[in-house]
Structure formats: C-alpha cells, structure tokens
Design a protein around this motif. Structure first.
Motif, PDB file in Angstrom:
ATOM      1  N   LEU A 109       1.969  -7.212 -51.798  1.00 17.24           N
ATOM      2  CA  LEU A 109       1.979  -6.913 -50.545  1.00 17.24           C
ATOM      3  C   LEU A 109       0.716  -6.891 -48.991  1.00 17.24           C
ATOM      4  CD1 LEU A 109       3.539  -3.783 -51.089  1.00 17.24           C
ATOM      5  CD2 LEU A 109       4.344  -5.138 -51.183  1.00 17.24           C
ATOM      6  N   THR A 110      -0.065  -7.157 -48.855  1.00 21.22           N
ATOM      7  CA  THR A 110      -1.329  -7.006 -48.742  1.00 21.22           C
ATOM      8  C   THR A 110      -2.310  -8.529 -49.121  1.00 21.22           C
ATOM      9  OG1 THR A 110      -2.958  -6.090 -47.625  1.00 21.22           O
ATOM     10  CG2 THR A 110      -3.338  -6.599 -50.376  1.00 21.22           C
ATOM     11  N   VAL A 155       4.684  -7.612 -40.502  1.00 20.55           N
ATOM     12  CA  VAL A 155       6.504  -6.892 -41.212  1.00 20.55           C
ATOM     13  C   VAL A 155       6.772  -6.079 -41.223  1.00 20.55           C
ATOM     14  CG1 VAL A 155       8.520  -8.575 -41.737  1.00 20.55           C
ATOM     15  CG2 VAL A 155       6.912  -9.758 -40.169  1.00 20.55           C
ATOM     16  N   ALA A 156       6.132  -5.729 -43.040  1.00 20.03           N
ATOM     17  CA  ALA A 156       6.290  -4.921 -43.566  1.00 20.03           C
ATOM     18  C   ALA A 156       5.997  -3.700 -42.318  1.00 20.03           C
ATOM     19  CB  ALA A 156       5.188  -4.597 -44.477  1.00 20.03           C
ATOM     20  N   TRP A 157       4.854  -3.961 -41.504  1.00 17.92           N
ATOM     21  CA  TRP A 157       4.130  -2.105 -40.584  1.00 17.92           C
ATOM     22  C   TRP A 157       5.232  -2.029 -39.851  1.00 17.92           C
ATOM     23  CZ3 TRP A 157       0.921   0.986 -40.980  1.00 17.92           C
ATOM     24  CH2 TRP A 157       0.048   1.487 -40.360  1.00 17.92           C
ATOM     25  N   VAL A 158       5.413  -3.403 -38.964  1.00 17.98           N
ATOM     26  CA  VAL A 158       6.630  -2.737 -38.085  1.00 17.98           C
ATOM     27  C   VAL A 158       8.014  -2.852 -38.291  1.00 17.98           C
ATOM     28  CG1 VAL A 158       5.378  -3.552 -36.048  1.00 17.98           C
ATOM     29  CG2 VAL A 158       6.546  -5.125 -36.885  1.00 17.98           C
ATOM     30  N   ARG A 165     -10.307  -2.824 -44.885  1.00 22.48           N
ATOM     31  CA  ARG A 165     -10.061  -2.801 -43.924  1.00 22.48           C
ATOM     32  C   ARG A 165      -8.019  -1.738 -44.787  1.00 22.48           C
ATOM     33  NH1 ARG A 165     -10.557  -8.425 -44.392  1.00 22.48           N
ATOM     34  NH2 ARG A 165     -11.458  -9.282 -42.753  1.00 22.48           N
ATOM     35  N   ARG A 166      -7.679  -1.525 -43.619  1.00 24.64           N
ATOM     36  CA  ARG A 166      -6.257  -0.737 -44.173  1.00 24.64           C
ATOM     37  C   ARG A 166      -5.417  -1.545 -44.517  1.00 24.64           C
ATOM     38  NH1 ARG A 166      -4.822   1.924 -38.477  1.00 24.64           N
ATOM     39  NH2 ARG A 166      -5.092  -0.166 -37.942  1.00 24.64           N
ATOM     40  N   HIS A 167      -5.028  -1.127 -46.225  1.00 25.22           N
ATOM     41  CA  HIS A 167      -3.917  -1.921 -46.711  1.00 25.22           C
ATOM     42  C   HIS A 167      -2.974  -1.343 -47.361  1.00 25.22           C
ATOM     43  CE1 HIS A 167      -6.967  -5.450 -47.672  1.00 25.22           C
ATOM     44  NE2 HIS A 167      -7.699  -4.020 -47.166  1.00 25.22           N
ATOM     45  N   ARG A 168      -1.721  -1.977 -47.415  1.00 29.00           N
ATOM     46  CA  ARG A 168      -0.761  -1.167 -48.335  1.00 29.00           C
ATOM     47  C   ARG A 168      -0.390  -1.819 -49.597  1.00 29.00           C
ATOM     48  NH1 ARG A 168       1.902   3.716 -48.233  1.00 29.00           N
ATOM     49  NH2 ARG A 168       4.019   3.338 -49.292  1.00 29.00           N
ATOM     50  N   ILE A 169      -0.302  -1.173 -50.649  1.00 27.06           N
ATOM     51  CA  ILE A 169      -0.773  -1.661 -52.086  1.00 27.06           C
ATOM     52  C   ILE A 169       0.307  -0.988 -52.986  1.00 27.06           C
ATOM     53  CG2 ILE A 169      -2.917  -2.988 -51.338  1.00 27.06           C
ATOM     54  CD1 ILE A 169      -3.507  -1.047 -53.958  1.00 27.06           C
ATOM     55  N   ALA A 170       1.168  -1.841 -53.691  1.00 26.71           N
ATOM     56  CA  ALA A 170       1.620  -1.322 -54.456  1.00 26.71           C
ATOM     57  C   ALA A 170       0.861  -1.881 -56.278  1.00 26.71           C
ATOM     58  CB  ALA A 170       3.325  -1.724 -55.581  1.00 26.71           C
ATOM     59  N   ARG A 173       5.254   2.003 -60.483  1.00 25.39           N
ATOM     60  CA  ARG A 173       4.819   1.251 -59.740  1.00 25.39           C
ATOM     61  C   ARG A 173       5.166   2.388 -58.818  1.00 25.39           C
ATOM     62  NH1 ARG A 173       6.570  -0.038 -54.513  1.00 25.39           N
ATOM     63  NH2 ARG A 173       5.987  -2.243 -53.658  1.00 25.39           N
ATOM     64  N   VAL A 174       3.425   2.446 -57.846  1.00 24.13           N
ATOM     65  CA  VAL A 174       3.360   3.692 -57.308  1.00 24.13           C
ATOM     66  C   VAL A 174       2.502   2.475 -56.075  1.00 24.13           C
ATOM     67  CG1 VAL A 174       1.625   5.656 -56.217  1.00 24.13           C
ATOM     68  CG2 VAL A 174       2.970   5.023 -58.661  1.00 24.13           C
ATOM     69  N   GLU A 175       3.564   2.948 -54.165  1.00 24.56           N
ATOM     70  CA  GLU A 175       3.138   2.207 -53.809  1.00 24.56           C
ATOM     71  C   GLU A 175       2.341   3.272 -52.083  1.00 24.56           C
ATOM     72  OE1 GLU A 175       5.569   0.057 -49.623  1.00 24.56           O
ATOM     73  OE2 GLU A 175       5.993   0.383 -51.840  1.00 24.56           O
TER      74      GLU A 175
END
Length: 847
Positions: free
Chosen positions: A534-535, A396-399, A482-487, A503-505
């Motif tokens: 987030l991941t 959901v976050a990705w699209v 894997r690829r992760h989107r994190i903060a 906070r850095v994303e």
C-alpha cells in the motif's frame, strides 16, 4: 553561452511575451544521405511590441531568416538561437536552412537497414529536440497548431500527427505529403516517421466514435510482427481510458511506429507514438516480455490525455506526466487486459528501480527543481517514473478511486489543449474528494529519500505478542518521517503453504507506531509489513521471518506477498544487513516456482549480482559455483517449453564459468545438446554466444560465424557487444575506441558495446581503464547528453569493486569542483554503488 540549454526563467519570460499561433513546416528529405532541407514559417503575437526574444534552431547550415518580410542578417543566428528584435504585435518568422540527419537518436534519425539497404527515418523530440528539425520556440507552454509538408521519395510511408494524406508527385521520384493542420500541442510531441516502412491497419470502434489504427514496422521485421496482439492491447486501452476519463481520444487517428536504434522505450507523440523496435520479438520471449510491452503501449496511450491534451507548463512537472502514465498503464493492465498481475510486476521491478534511485546521492524530490534543460535531462529516472507512480497509487487510495477519476475528468475538461501546474490538478482532486492535499503534496512530493519500516515486538512464554510496533527510520541526509497507510500480515506454515492468518491495516506516523490490534496474537512464521504493497517504503524482516523465507518462500501462494519478501531480502543484501551467502540460497529456493515472470528475470539478475558484486572475494568462487550449479539444476528441472526453462538457460549463459557449463552451452549452439522443448532460436543463440565470449570460450571467429547467420542490425549490435565482453586486452581497447573515441558508429551499436565492457571477473584486465575513465569524464559532456550518460554509466568501474578504485573516484570528485551536473551525477552514482558493494562484501566476509 547557452548552447542547447534553456533556463526556466528564460522560458517564463518568453511565455509572458508571446502567443504562438501556427507553424508551417516544409521538409525535403531527398537532399542527400546526410542532410535535409527545413523551411519553417511561424506566426506569433507579441504582448509588448518593440520587445526582443529568440527562437531555437540547432546545427543549422547557412540559414536564411526573414522577420515580418525583412531579411535578417546572418549574425542573428548564433549559439543555436535566432535573435528576434523589435517585434510587432503580430509577427511572421521564416527560416530556410539545411540540417543534419542524426545518428544519435536525437532530432531526425536516419537508419539504413543492413538486411536490405532500405532507409528509415523517425523523430525523437523530448525534451528539447524539435529544434533539430525545424525552427521553434522550444518549451512546452508555447503550444501551437502545426502543418507539415513533406517531400520524400515516391513509395515511402510518411506518418505525422495528422492523418496521412494521399501524396502527389512533385518531380521525378519525389512525392509530397501535405498534412492537415494539427490540434494545439507542444513542440516536443510533434513527430515525423518516414521511410520504407510496412503499415498494418485496423479500427477501434468505441462509444466516442471510430479511431483509425496503424502499426509501422521495418520490412525486415514484418514477418515477426504480432499485430493481432498489439491491436488487442490498443483497443482494450482505448476502451478503458475513454471509459474512466469519460472523454474521447482527442487526436483523431493513432499510429504506433516501431523504429530502429531508439534511445528510449517509447515516446508519446500525439497520434504517432514511436517505440524501440526490439518490442517486435524475433524470437520466443517469456510472458514478462509481452506484459512489459503491453504496459508500454498503455503508458504512451495514457499520455494522450495526461501530457498531450493537458501539458505541464514547464518540466518541473515532468514527474506528473510520467508518474501518471506509469500508474495508469498498470491500472489499465489489471482492469482491462489479460495481464492482471501487473502490480506484482511493478513491485518486483519498477519499485525496486525507484528504491535504488532514491538511495543514490543524486536523489531528488519527485517534484524536482528543473531549473534548466540540463536538469530535466538528468532527472529522467526511477524517481520520476516509479516513485512517482507509487505515490500516485497512494493518492488514489487516499482520496478514493471514484473521486480520483472524477477529479481527473474535471481537470481534462477545464484544461484541454492547455498547460497546467500540479496545483491545478490538486484543486480538482480536492474538490472531488473533499480531502486537503497540500500537506500530502509537501510531505511526499517535495522531499527526498525512502523510509524503512521494521517490526518491533516482544513475545511471552506462550509465543504471543505482548507488544507490537512499527519503527520508521530515515537516513540523516533526508530525515523526513512520512505518514503511511500500511497493512501488517501474519503468515503461518500450514499444509496449504504459508497462509495469511491475520491482516491489520493501520496508519503509520512518526518514529514508532504501536499496533495494539496485534497484541495477543501468536507470533507467526512470517511478519510482513506493508502487506498488499500500500505504501512506498523499504521493509525489514525479523530473524524468524527471514529464516522462514530462506527455506519456504516458494510456499507463499500470493505473488504480491512474495514480491514484497523478495524486495525486502534484496534491500537487506544491498544495505549490508543480509550476507550474499544467505541471499543466493533464498533465490535458488524460490525462483523455480515463482509464477511472476518479471520476478523470475529480476531474481536471476539479482542472484548473479549477489555473487559478482556483494560476495566477499574469499567466498566468491564457492558461491559462484553454487549459483551456476543451482541455475543448471533449475534448468534441468524446468518443464519442457516453459517460460522458466527459457529464463534459466539465459541465466545459465550469464553464469557460465566451469568447463561443464561451457560444454553444455556450446552443445546448445551446435545441436549436440537438445533439451526437450527448448528452441535455440536467434535471440537465445546470441545470449549464449555473449556468455561464451565473456567466459573466454568464444573469440572473433565464432562471433563472426554467428553474425553470418544473423547479419541484421540486431545481429550486428549483439556481435559488437559479444566482442566487447571478451576477457581480452584487444577486445577492451576495441570497445573503448568504438564508444569513447569514435563518433561514426550509430547510437544503439555504441550502447551495445558500452554495456558489455565492464564484466565481473575481469578486474585485472579492466584496472588500467579506471584512470582513463576519470580523465575522459572531465570533458565527456561535450559529446552530448545521451552519449555522455552512456559512457559515464557503462564504463564506470563497478563490475569488480575494489577499495583502491573507490579512493581514486573520491579523490577525483574532490578535485573537480566545477563538474558539469550530469557528469557529477553519474560518477557520484557509480561511487555510491561501489561503496555499497564493498560494504556488502565486508558483511559477507563476517559471516
């Protein structure tokens, strides 16, 4: 011989051959207390006239079979299948038989309430058990319409997928309910609920029209039914889902039946959802229990669209059904109900379940290779539900949320009342979002294992970061990075608590990812990877952060940040990176002020496990005393009448060993101890009785006396469990015989006994059962999947970890190469838990 199994290849061959048009199912529930009559007429087409196939029917007694008007020889029914030969282009199969009522929660379960001798029936068909009630083509992609006609005692409540009709009396004391034809659906979501249930009704009025609502409950539980709360969540759910899906509810009316002795939490039968009736609370519960029930209600409702309206072709996509409902229920709770902290609860409980499951030898890709029904039954687990939901949350976050739901709406519209595969959903999501998702699906859905993320940094003389990176690792057996989107959150101690300064994303890829934005920042008291959750990955705490949490976790104002810290500490304990003697003080320092009640319950369970399983034997008595005394201090300090007070007294009952604790708990039961605000009601009394029985302070006489106060089915189950938990050789033999040997006890009573058998501190008493367990495990699958899995899991010797038991299990696994997959799975999982506990004990001893 296939028995009750069905392979994916067989299902594909049958689906290529047949179109199923309609089932007419007549059931007579009045034959006896052990059997019912079942007549099925199914109309279907065959694309290759002259071909052969089979229909499914389990445990039929003297079946009579007609194909296209010609009676078929009885030999056509064998091994739970009906052989069908020389098919015409259009066919009609008629089968008349008697079938047994179930006591195991599979098929048509029959229950007599000991409170008032009233009779209650319900069906449970997922994965493949509609064939225990009527003749079927038992696979999800052979959808059809259904007409049910039910003969039952006059005065009963009878509920199915269609609206309940007015009954007509057909003979003295027997009436007939002729239900209207259903929409097209799979066999596994058809349903029947019948018996002396009370029904409460209401109506949801929404943009797409009105939906009649019903709640069914046993008469002996009616006084405890909080129907206002259940209807409120139901209406909020319909409002939310109809809104985001832009599609009305597809199945007309909506009944929710709370049924006894239920194997599962709930089941999404179209328009006739069934729930375990422990969700009707007889006693006071914490906020977490109500939040959990709301989540289950919304989970099953989400299935009405995702699973019931649009259904997977085969069980390979079981994960998608369950993961979507898991994601959607939490999303709806947060956006449509008062349970706005649902994602925190998800992190504290469900995600921990997924992480554990993903580190067991039985781990599998989210999109599992369910090559047959036995594989499907083995893969209902934390990966199917919670890891899948975590991954969908990432998707959901990705699209983007807007495009995600736009894709869903297109998917529902295009495939309504049909069957799909994952690729069909990805096509719509790619179209809506413009994102390429095939590589994402391969990376996240088709690989196993969980990654671990660690902060790696250097600091200069002034305490500022001169470098900062996130290290990603994976275990050798499942090496995918894997690829992760994190903060990344940096938290400082302040007068207002542990406050996030920065906070850095960022995107994480590969073994090491530099985070340049943090260079020059002052080292904080707490570095929190994956801030905001987030991941899906385990996270590690650096030494300074861990020291901060040991004394100050309660100072973190954000519940989700605390959940991530709690989870990190628990993972480090389980991975033998954090000694039990350090974990227990962290729990005691923060659980008293933890606002998320799901976390409170989880932490209290984890603290007890740290003592019983992960502490070194030489340290255990002292740590156990620290835990018992710490929980008592929390109980004494809790606000009168608070949820914390209730949670702590339950935990104290589970921790009690000392004469002081036993005297206190005994006093709660006899009224000589009466903390302000604490109602010692039925369920709490049983928790205390179980604790006293486990500690050897209560025997049969005391348990019998408590049962006399509560001679309900719940009371009988609790009493049976309390007896099984006693540190007494006769109690253990009773439990073994009741569950492993006997077949006459109902499923939920056996489950209560089984789960009380293995108790910490009873290692010497339980030692002889290790060899007995391994002997029984070789053939236990013959008892059926549900019973076998309960025996294999609950009787495994994990409560008192010993190296000699690990060696015995290893030798047994090595010498039994041809084990049933379900058996190998559960024993291997137990072996993994045992090895992990022994490693953690070594770490605790090394401090």
């Amino acid at each position: 011989m296939p028995g009750t199994n069905l392979t994916r290849n067989e299902a594909q061959e049958r689906a290529a051959l047949l179109d199923v048009h309609h089932y007419a199912i007549d059931l007579d529930l009045t034959l006896s207390a052990t059997e019912f009559a079942s007549t099925t007429v199914v109309r279907f087409s065959c694309r290759q006239p002259g071909a052969s196939t089979f229909a499914d029917l389990v445990d039929a007694r003297e079946p009579k079979i007609w194909l296209n008007g010609t009676e078929v020889d009885a030999s056509a029914y064998a091994d739970n299948r009906i052989a069908l030969t020389d098919l015409a282009a259009e066919n009609e199969l008629r089968v008349e038989t008697r079938l047994p009522f179930s006591r195991t929660g599979e098929g048509l379960h029959r229950f007599v309430d000991p409170a008032d001798d009233r009779v209650y029936l319900y069906t449970q068909f997922e994965v493949p058990d509609a064939r225990r009630v009527y003749t079927t083509f038992e696979q999800p992609d052979l959808k059809s319409t259904f007409t049910f006609t039910i003969d039952a005692p006059t005065g009963w409540t009878v509920v199915s997928n269609s609206a309940t009709p007015e009954p007509t009396e057909v003979r003295d004391g027997v009436s007939r309910w002729a239900f209207a034809e259903t929409k097209r659906m799979s066999t596994y979501i058809t349903a029947l609920i019948a018996g002396e249930y009370d029904t409460v009704t209401d109506t949801y009025k929404g943009e797409y029209g009105e939906i009649p609502l019903g709640i069914q409950v046993r008469k002996s539980l009616r006084e405890h039914l909080d129907d206002d709360e259940i209807f409120e969540i139901t209406k909020q759910g319909f409002g939310f889902f109809e809104g985001v899906f832009e599609m009305g509810y597809p199945f007309g009316k909506y009944d929710q039946a709370f049924v006894p002795e239920y194997n599962m939490g709930a089941m999404e039968n179209a328009g006739a959802v069934t729930f375990r009736d422990e969700y009707i609370f007889r006693s006071r519960q914490t906020h977490a229990a109500y939040e959990s029930r709301a989540n289950t209600i919304l989970h099953e409702m989400a299935h009405m669209w995702f699973g019931d309206l649009v259904t997977m072709k085969w069980w390979d996509d079981l994960w998608l059904n369950e993961s979507f409902a898991e994601f959607a229920s939490h999303h709806a709770e947060v956006n449509a109900t008062k349970y706005t902290g649902a994602w925190t609860g998800f992190t504290n409980q469900r995600k921990n379940w997924a992480y554990r499951q993903d580190q067991l030898p039985s781990t599998h890709p989210i999109a599992a290779d369910n090559y047959d029904l036995h594989a499907v039954e083995a893969n209902f687990d934390g990966i199917t539900y919670a890891k899948g939901a975590s991954t969908l949350k990432q998707l959901v976050a990705w699209v983007g949320e807007k495009d995600f739901f736009a894709g869903l709406r297109a998917y529902f519209s295009k495939h309504a009342y049909g069957n799909t595969e994952l690729s069909d959903l990805l096509v719509e999501l790619e179209e809506a979002s413009g994102r390429e998702l095939t590589s994402w699906a391969k990376e996240w859905l088709q690989t196993s294992g969980v990654n671990t993320l660690r902060p790696r940094f250097t600091v200069d003389a002034d305490g500022a970061f001169t470098s900062f990176a996130v290290e990603q690792t994976a275990v050798d057996a499942y090496p995918t990075l894997r690829r992760h989107r994190i903060a990344v959150g940096l938290y400082d101690r302040t007068d207002a608590g542990l406050v996030r300064r920065t906070r850095v994303e960022t995107d994480i890829e590969g073994a090491l990812t530099e985070v340049e934005e943090l260079v020059g920042q002052k080292q904080p008291d707490l570095v929190l990877l994956n801030d905001d959750d987030l991941t899906y990955a385990k996270i590690r705490l650096d030494e300074r952060s861990l020291e901060t949490l040991t004394t100050s976790i309660a100072d973190l104002p954000d519940s989700l940040a605390r959940a991530l810290c709690w989870g990190a500490a628990w993972d480090m304990l389980r991975d033998a990176e954090l000694p039990a003697r350090q974990f227990v003080p962290i729990v005691l320092a923060g659980v008293g002020t933890e606002s998320d009640l799901t976390a409170v319950q989880t932490l209290l369970r984890q603290g007890g496990s740290a003592v019983a399983l992960f502490s070194a034997p030489d340290n255990r008595d002292a740590l156990g005393a620290q835990w018992e005394q710490g929980v008592r201090a929390l109980l004494d300090a809790a606000a009168p009448g608070s949820d914390h007070q209730l949670a702590f007294v339950r935990a104290y009952a589970g921790a009690a060993e000392s004469p002081e604790s036993i005297a206190y708990l005994t006093g709660l039961l006899d009224g000589s101890v009466a903390p302000e605000g604490l109602a010692v009601d039925t369920d709490l009394r049983w928790a205390i009785v179980a604790g006293l029985a486990r500690a050897g302070a209560f025997g049969d006489a005391e348990i019998d006396a408590e049962l006399a106060r509560d001679n309900t089915i719940a009371g009988q189950e609790k009493a049976a469990g309390a007896r099984a938990g006693r540190p007494d050789a006769a109690a253990k033999e009773f439990a073994w015989d009741a569950v492993v040997v006997r077949d006459d006890l109902p499923n939920e009573t056996q489950r209560s006994i089984a789960r009380a058998f293995q108790q910490p501190g009873q290692g010497e008493l339980l030692a002889p059962y290790v060899a007995r367990y391994l002997e029984v495990a070789e053939t236990v699958i013959e008892k059926g999947v549900w019973r076998a899995s309960e025996i294999l899991e609950s009787f495994f010797p994990r409560a008192n970890p010993r190296a000699e038991d690990l060696a015995a299990v290893d030798a047994w696994l090595a010498s039994n190469a041809d084990l049933d997959p379900t058996t190998r799975r559960y024993v291997s999982e137990g072996r993994s838990d045992l090895g992990r506990a022994l490693a953690a004990q070594e770490r605790d001893a090394a401090v």
